[in-house]
Design an enzyme around this catalytic site. Sequence first.
Site, short mmCIF file in Angstrom:
data_model
loop_
_atom_site.label_atom_id
_atom_site.label_comp_id
_atom_site.label_asym_id
_atom_site.label_seq_id
_atom_site.Cartn_x
_atom_site.Cartn_y
_atom_site.Cartn_z
N LYS A 85 0.84 -1.19 0.00
CA LYS A 85 0.00 0.00 0.00
C LYS A 85 0.88 1.25 0.00
O LYS A 85 1.86 1.32 0.74
CB LYS A 85 -0.91 -0.01 1.23
N SER A 160 -9.74 2.38 3.10
CA SER A 160 -8.94 3.09 2.13
C SER A 160 -8.06 2.19 1.27
O SER A 160 -7.59 2.60 0.21
CB SER A 160 -8.04 4.09 2.87
N SER A 184 -9.50 -0.03 7.23
CA SER A 184 -8.98 0.13 5.87
C SER A 184 -8.36 -1.11 5.26
O SER A 184 -8.08 -1.14 4.07
CB SER A 184 -7.96 1.28 5.83
#
Length: 513
Positions: A85, A160, A184
């Site tokens: 990420k 997210s 997330s």
Amino acid sequence: MSNETATLVKLSAAEQAAAIKKGDVTSRELVEAHLKVIEAAEPSIKAFLKVSGDVALEQADAFDAKSAEDKAALPELAGVPIAIKDMIVTKGIETTAASKILEGWVPPYDATVIEKLKAAGMPILGKTNLDEFAQGSSTEHSAYQTTHNPWDTERVPGGSGGGSASAVAAFEAPIALGTDTGGSIRQPGALTGTVGVKPTYGGVSRFGAIAMASSLDQIGPVSRTVLDSALLQEIIGGHDKRDSTSIPEGPRPMVAAAREGAKRDLKGMKVGLIKELGGEGFQPGVEARFGEAVDKLKDMGAEVVEVSCPHIGYSLGAYYIIMPSEVSSNLARYDGMRYGLRVMPPAGVPQTAANMMAYTREAGFGDEVKRRIILGTYALSAGYYDAWYGSAQKVRTLIIEDFKKAFEQVDVLISPTSPSTAFKFGEKMDDPLAMYVNDIATIPANLAGMPAMSIPAGLSDDGLPVGFQFIAPQQRDEVMYKPAAALEAALEDGWNGPIWNDLKTPWLDGLGK
């Protein structure tokens, strides 16, 4: 073993590592296979912000050369490629947090978790998309692109961390790292059918994770199997003196717990169903799959009892005061003075530092980030601090006490991960409150610092994945791995294979050797 790309990438990370140990495949071949899938899938999935193919191949070649003589002694997951990420810094690879304010920034150092991955011989495929600075629940707030859900490319992958979840779901990567501040990792896991884990707060070093809300943030695994997540968490976990919130003890025995759970014997385990997380506001298909999964736990010998966490209903309100307050503080560092974007005032406007900062932040931050900075600044302002931030922290303490009392009665807690399946793009963009409610079941574990995990519970009536959440006591992460692995095995028996058998993957069609 066939070297066909589709065959290789559909193996779990543990299976890929086993194939390397046997000499059936090299790390380079695995990287090449995943790079082929990335090339084919990205036009429709858009999971990656940056593909570091050359770096991954170089790392794979170095691993293959070093491990050529003694493959049997290799650590688990050695040689298996991974996606990261873009909230986690990577030396020599652009890291943006999906924000224009960090566009072009190449970190001079690695996060602790990246150092551990490199030591384990895991090549880095690239950096995955997210909501800007991890602030969102749909990955629609990225400054660069919108990631699509592999189950339906007209729908969001959650957020997210939708990029990491979609990359793993689309077979672009066998495993990935995400960050979880309010869900997330787990909420995208639910929406994409992946396994997403938020470790105990402090169980994995945050050094090198770009800060959103420091008392809530946690790095964790994204995978397609419970065992893969356990293997990765043991690699990245452990104490780090560079993180002041790091827990002194080393990783818990999560791999052993996952392997024990796969035997599907839960006799003697007490499971607590959180009564406040379900019912009104939860999609019927989500409730149905959750109920069926609970029955599977009972069939394996677990005792399931209803428990109450009476203050959990206030978690959303408390979170959306605490989190923006910490966002306001953490994001104050992005001012155009030291690194990242710098926008000078236009002609006719005084060329002062204050004006430069204002124009830089106006151009560099997106709407959702600005919204949260404003909320947080207000909550921390003189005259409102005690009424808002102070009160929210008191609620947080009550939620922690609720969990402590619940764990006096049961070993592990369960709930649906998300109240709904994946929604269509734009459906909630104009209603921030509707977007925030997506995290209603995941936020409590972050507020309390508890480890939590989402695994696939099947497909809803709309053909989209549903997530099932386990929550364990602090610093007892292994406790959730056993029932999660057991439920995964039992559900897959009923489905005649993993949930991925139902996923249509046109990007894999025609990919050969």
